[in-house]
Design an enzyme around this catalytic site. Structure first.
Site, short mmCIF file in Angstrom:
data_model
loop_
_atom_site.label_atom_id
_atom_site.label_comp_id
_atom_site.label_asym_id
_atom_site.label_seq_id
_atom_site.Cartn_x
_atom_site.Cartn_y
_atom_site.Cartn_z
N ASP A 1 -7.83 -4.75 0.78
CA ASP A 1 -8.74 -3.91 0.00
C ASP A 1 -9.94 -3.66 0.89
O ASP A 1 -10.44 -4.58 1.55
CB ASP A 1 -9.17 -4.59 -1.30
CG ASP A 1 -9.82 -3.59 -2.24
OD1 ASP A 1 -9.23 -2.52 -2.47
OD2 ASP A 1 -10.94 -3.86 -2.73
N LYS B 1 -2.81 3.42 6.70
CA LYS B 1 -2.86 1.96 6.78
C LYS B 1 -1.52 1.39 7.25
O LYS B 1 -1.48 0.46 8.04
CB LYS B 1 -3.17 1.37 5.40
CG LYS B 1 -4.59 1.50 4.94
CD LYS B 1 -4.73 0.68 3.68
CE LYS B 1 -6.05 0.83 3.00
NZ LYS B 1 -6.08 0.05 1.74
N THR C 1 0.84 -1.19 0.00
CA THR C 1 0.00 0.00 0.00
C THR C 1 0.87 1.24 0.00
O THR C 1 2.05 1.18 0.37
CB THR C 1 -0.93 0.06 1.23
OG1 THR C 1 -1.84 1.15 1.08
CG2 THR C 1 -0.16 0.28 2.52
P1 IMP Z 1 -8.27 0.79 -0.81
O1 IMP Z 1 -7.02 1.53 -0.43
O2 IMP Z 1 -8.36 0.43 -2.25
O3 IMP Z 1 -8.50 -0.36 0.12
O4 IMP Z 1 -9.46 1.84 -0.64
C1 IMP Z 1 -10.13 1.93 0.53
C2 IMP Z 1 -11.05 3.15 0.50
O5 IMP Z 1 -12.18 2.82 1.30
C3 IMP Z 1 -10.41 4.35 1.14
O6 IMP Z 1 -9.83 5.19 0.19
C4 IMP Z 1 -11.58 5.00 1.83
O7 IMP Z 1 -12.32 5.73 0.91
C5 IMP Z 1 -12.43 3.82 2.24
N1 IMP Z 1 -12.06 3.32 3.58
C6 IMP Z 1 -11.50 2.11 3.88
N2 IMP Z 1 -11.28 2.00 5.20
C7 IMP Z 1 -11.71 3.15 5.74
C8 IMP Z 1 -11.73 3.63 7.09
O8 IMP Z 1 -11.28 2.98 8.04
N3 IMP Z 1 -12.24 4.87 7.25
C9 IMP Z 1 -12.73 5.62 6.24
N4 IMP Z 1 -12.71 5.24 4.96
C10 IMP Z 1 -12.21 3.99 4.71
#
Ligand code: IMP
Length: 199
Positions: free
Chosen positions: A70, A13, A8
C-alpha cells in the site's frame, strides 16, 4: 520454483515486482493469473495496516506466498494528505491531471522549504504458515511548482527530486526503481524472503 502471488491489479506495480525477483528462482503471479478475485476494503489507518489486510485476505484463497503493498503521497504542508487516500483522492477514477492540478493549486504560494513531501510504500508478505513479513520504503522530495514529465504514473509529475533536478516522472524507470519507496520496500522484502526460503 517458489511462487509468489502479488495482490494488485496495477500493471505498473506488477512490472516493477517481476523485474526485482527476476533471476532469483521466484515466479511472480498476479491475482488474475492465480484465478483470485477479491474486493478488499482499504479501511486501515496506516499504509501498513492496509498492506497487511490485502495480503491476509488474498492468503485466505491460496497456499502460496502472498505479497501486497500500500503506497501513497504524503505532503507535510497539507497535514499528510492525500496519504492513505492517495488512490481515492478526488475520486478513484478522476484523471491524475486533475488530482495533480488540485494539489498544485493547494500548494500555491507555499515557499520551497515548506513543500516537503514523500512517497511511502508499506509491503507485507504472508507465508504459507501464516507468518507475516513487513517492510517499508520512503522516497523524499518536494512538491514542484508545475507538473513535468511523462514517465511513471499517478503523482509522479508533481513530485520533484532535488538530487536529480527532475520530477519522478522525468527520471527513467531504472533510476526510479533504484531510489523509489517501492524499490526500497521490495529490496528489503526480497532479503527477508530469501532468508526465509533458505532456512
Ligand atoms: P495503492 O494501489 O492503494 O497502493 O495506491 C497507491 C496510490 O498512491 C496510487 O494510485 C498513486 O496515486 C499513488 N502512488 C503510489 N506510488 C506512486 C508512485 O510511485 N508514483 C506516483 N504515484 C504513486
Amino acid at each position: 520454483m517458489t511462487e509468489i502471488i502479488f495482490a494488485t491489479e496495477n500493471a505498473g506495480k506488477i512490472r516493477e515486482v517481476e523485474a526485482m525477483f527476476e533471476g532469483l528462482g521466484v515466479s511472480v503471479k498476479t491475482m488474475k493469473e492465480a484465478g483470485i478475485r477479491a474486493d478488499i476494503i482499504e479501511d486501515g489507518s496506516t499504509f501498513m495496516e492496509n498492506a497487511v489486510k490485502k495480503a491476509k485476505t488474498i492468503a485466505g484463497y491460496t497456499k502460496e506466498i502472498v505479497l501486497a503493498d500500500d503506497s501513497g503521497l504524503v505532503i507535510d504542508h497539507l497535514n499528510g494528505e492525500p496519504g492513505i487516500y492517495s488512490a481515492r483522492y478526488l475520486g478513484e477514477d478522476t484523471p491524475y491531471e486533475i488530482k495533480n492540478a488540485e494539489l498544485l493549486s493547494r500548494m500555491e504560494g507555499v515557499e520551497e522549504t515548506k513543500r516537503s513531501a514523500r512517497f511511502v510504500c508499506a509491503m507485507a508478505a504472508v507465508m504459507p504458515d501464516g507468518e507475516v513479513l513487513q517492510t517499508e520504503g520512503v522516497m523524499e522530495g518536494i512538491i514542484g511548482y508545475e507538473a513535468a514529465g511523462e514517465n511513471g504514473f499517478g503523482y509522479d509529475p508533481i513530485f520533484y527530486l532535488p538530487e536529480f533536478g527532475m520530477s519522478s516522472a522525468q527520471i527513467s524507470s531504472e533510476q526510479k526503481n533504484a531510489v523509489s519507496h517501492r524499490g526500497k520496500a521490495l529490496r528489503k522484502m526480497q532479503k527477508l524472503l530469501q532468508n526465509k526460503l533458505r532456512s
